[in-house]
Design an enzyme around this catalytic site. Structure first.
Site, short mmCIF file in Angstrom:
data_model
loop_
_atom_site.label_atom_id
_atom_site.label_comp_id
_atom_site.label_asym_id
_atom_site.label_seq_id
_atom_site.Cartn_x
_atom_site.Cartn_y
_atom_site.Cartn_z
N VAL A 89 -5.08 -2.35 8.85
CA VAL A 89 -6.28 -3.23 8.97
C VAL A 89 -6.59 -3.38 7.49
O VAL A 89 -6.51 -2.54 6.72
CB VAL A 89 -7.55 -2.42 9.63
CG1 VAL A 89 -8.86 -3.40 9.60
CG2 VAL A 89 -7.19 -2.21 11.10
N TYR B 194 0.74 -1.23 -0.08
CA TYR B 194 0.03 -0.01 0.13
C TYR B 194 1.02 1.29 -0.05
O TYR B 194 0.52 2.12 -0.41
CB TYR B 194 -0.88 -0.05 1.30
CG TYR B 194 -1.67 1.13 1.55
CD1 TYR B 194 -1.51 2.07 2.68
CD2 TYR B 194 -2.70 1.62 0.56
CE1 TYR B 194 -1.91 3.19 2.83
CE2 TYR B 194 -3.29 2.68 1.00
CZ TYR B 194 -3.15 3.53 2.07
OH TYR B 194 -3.61 4.62 2.11
N GLU B 195 2.17 1.10 0.68
CA GLU B 195 2.94 2.33 0.70
C GLU B 195 4.17 2.28 -0.33
O GLU B 195 4.76 3.01 -0.35
CB GLU B 195 3.65 2.31 2.25
CG GLU B 195 2.57 2.65 3.46
CD GLU B 195 3.71 2.46 4.50
OE1 GLU B 195 4.77 1.85 4.55
OE2 GLU B 195 3.09 2.91 5.51
N GLU C 222 -3.12 10.91 3.19
CA GLU C 222 -4.24 12.14 3.63
C GLU C 222 -5.32 11.11 4.38
O GLU C 222 -5.55 11.54 5.47
CB GLU C 222 -4.88 12.81 2.71
CG GLU C 222 -4.23 13.95 2.26
CD GLU C 222 -4.34 14.56 0.91
OE1 GLU C 222 -5.74 14.57 0.43
OE2 GLU C 222 -3.57 14.84 0.18
N ARG D 214 -8.64 12.41 16.02
CA ARG D 214 -8.50 11.88 17.32
C ARG D 214 -7.67 12.84 18.16
O ARG D 214 -7.46 12.36 19.54
CB ARG D 214 -8.25 10.33 17.45
CG ARG D 214 -9.18 9.42 16.94
CD ARG D 214 -8.67 8.16 16.42
NE ARG D 214 -9.54 7.17 16.18
CZ ARG D 214 -10.35 7.21 15.10
NH1 ARG D 214 -10.21 8.23 14.21
NH2 ARG D 214 -11.41 6.39 14.75
N TYR E 114 -5.80 10.33 12.20
CA TYR E 114 -5.18 10.67 13.66
C TYR E 114 -5.58 11.93 14.14
O TYR E 114 -5.69 12.21 15.25
CB TYR E 114 -3.72 10.35 13.44
CG TYR E 114 -3.16 8.87 13.35
CD1 TYR E 114 -2.46 8.62 11.93
CD2 TYR E 114 -3.39 8.01 14.07
CE1 TYR E 114 -2.14 7.50 11.82
CE2 TYR E 114 -2.98 6.73 13.72
CZ TYR E 114 -2.28 6.50 12.60
OH TYR E 114 -1.91 5.12 12.53
#
Lengths: 169, 171
Positions: free
Chosen positions: B96, B27-28, B134, B143, B140
């Site tokens: 996840v 994914y990265e 993003e 939160r 984060y």
């Protein structure tokens, strides 16, 4: 001529290490930001599970050869990159101003490099404040690369208040 | 309704941990950088001196993935040290699987990590986020996280093995 030696810290060094930590904080105009105590340093660094390791730089007292005093320290620990494994993380690195430029910094970095290699670490990582030009240039000269600029990494933090809120949600 | 539980990873979870580490790396766009093996994960995480800790998200059999995986998310963390305030909890990796997002797994993992941090007397939790990521930044910041790189100028530097060798052997 000043001669110095670099050695691993012992429990007895904790008062001196804390003194240097506070000196550094005072230099950065935030002396009250240090809430750590000698007791914390002792338990956290020399208990069953060390949370940090320290190297101290000692200089001999010219008048009393058998006495020496601590003029610098480097605090480090091991971190983990799930892609490549163990890394050596340099958390803090400070030498008292009158003792800078004598090669103490280079010697500390040399010992840290040896430690990293001996413990199978893939690299050494550390944070630098971008407007601290002398430090940035010093590390670049050692071959460091700026991962934040190159790969876009930003350091984020959840402070204590936020942690307490999330823990109780 | 989807049910899941968050628990501490066990040695037998290492194959799943490596699978998810590779998925996150993909994914990265860093998939080919994963050189760690299951054996190293086992030694480094479950030996005498653990270099990391992990929480995993587990789902019951009726919700297993199409490839029959029960472990659908993980968080890798360890403890770091700030010379002014002491112990910190460092969140190294947090992932996840796509098909299990939006079910509250991420929030529950963060809650568990926060409880751990408080229990271990950590002053705060630190972690890195790539500035192009993003969705993660929003997750984060919602939160209450603050971006210390932007606010205080912190940059992450690295000295690679080649330069470590040079410094280690310099006269």
């Amino acid at each position: 001529m000043n001669c110095f030696r670099i050695r691993p810290a012992t429990p007895q060094d904790c008062p001196e290490i804390l003194h240097l930590i506070k000196e550094r904080a005072a230099y950065e105009h935030t002396p009250n930001a240090v809430t750590l105590t000698e007791e914390d340093l002792l338990q956290d660094g020399f208990g069953e599970h060390p949370f940090y390791y320290c190297l101290v730089a000692e200089v001999q007292n010219e008048e009393q050869i058998e006495r020496s005093y601590t003029v610098g320290y480097a605090m480090y620990y091991f971190t983990y990159d799930p892609r490549i494994g163990k890394l050596l993380y340099l958390e803090d690195f400070y030498i008292m101003e009158p003792y800078q430029g004598l090669g103490i910094g280079s010697e500390i970095l040399k010992i840290l490099s040896q430690t990293a290699l001996e413990t199978n670490c893939s690299c050494m990582q550390f944070l630098v404040v971008i407007w601290n030009q002398p430090s940035v240039e010093y590390y670049m000269r050692c071959g460091a690369s700026d991962l934040s600029t190159e790969e876009g990494w930003h350091l984020f933090r959840f402070n204590e208040e936020t942690l307490l809120r999330m823990a109780a949600e | 309704m989807a049910s899941f539980r968050i628990r501490a990873a066990r040695p037998e979870d290492c194959p799943d941990l490596l699978r998810l580490i590779k998925e996150l790396a993909k994914y990265e766009d860093m998939e080919d950088q994963v050189v760690l093996t299951e054996k190293e994960l086992l030694e480094d995480g479950f030996g005498e001196h653990p270099f990391y800790h992990c929480l995993v998200a587990e789902v019951p059999k009726e919700q297993w993935s199409s490839e029959e995986h029960s472990i659908v998310g993980f968080a890798m963390y360890y403890f770091t040290y700030d010379p002014w305030i002491g112990k910190l909890l460092y969140l190294e990796d947090f992932y996840v699987m796509a098909e299990y997002r939006g079910l509250g797994i991420g929030s529950e993992i963060l809650k568990n990590l926060s409880q751990l941090a408080v229990k271990c007397r950590c002053s705060s939790m630190h972690f890195l986020v790539a500035e192009w990521n993003e969705p993660s930044i929003r997750f984060y910041k919602r939160r209450g996280a603050s971006d210390l790189s932007t606010e205080e100028g912190w940059r992450l530097f690295k000295i690679d093995k080649k330069h470590l060798l040079k410094m280690a052997t310099e006269e």
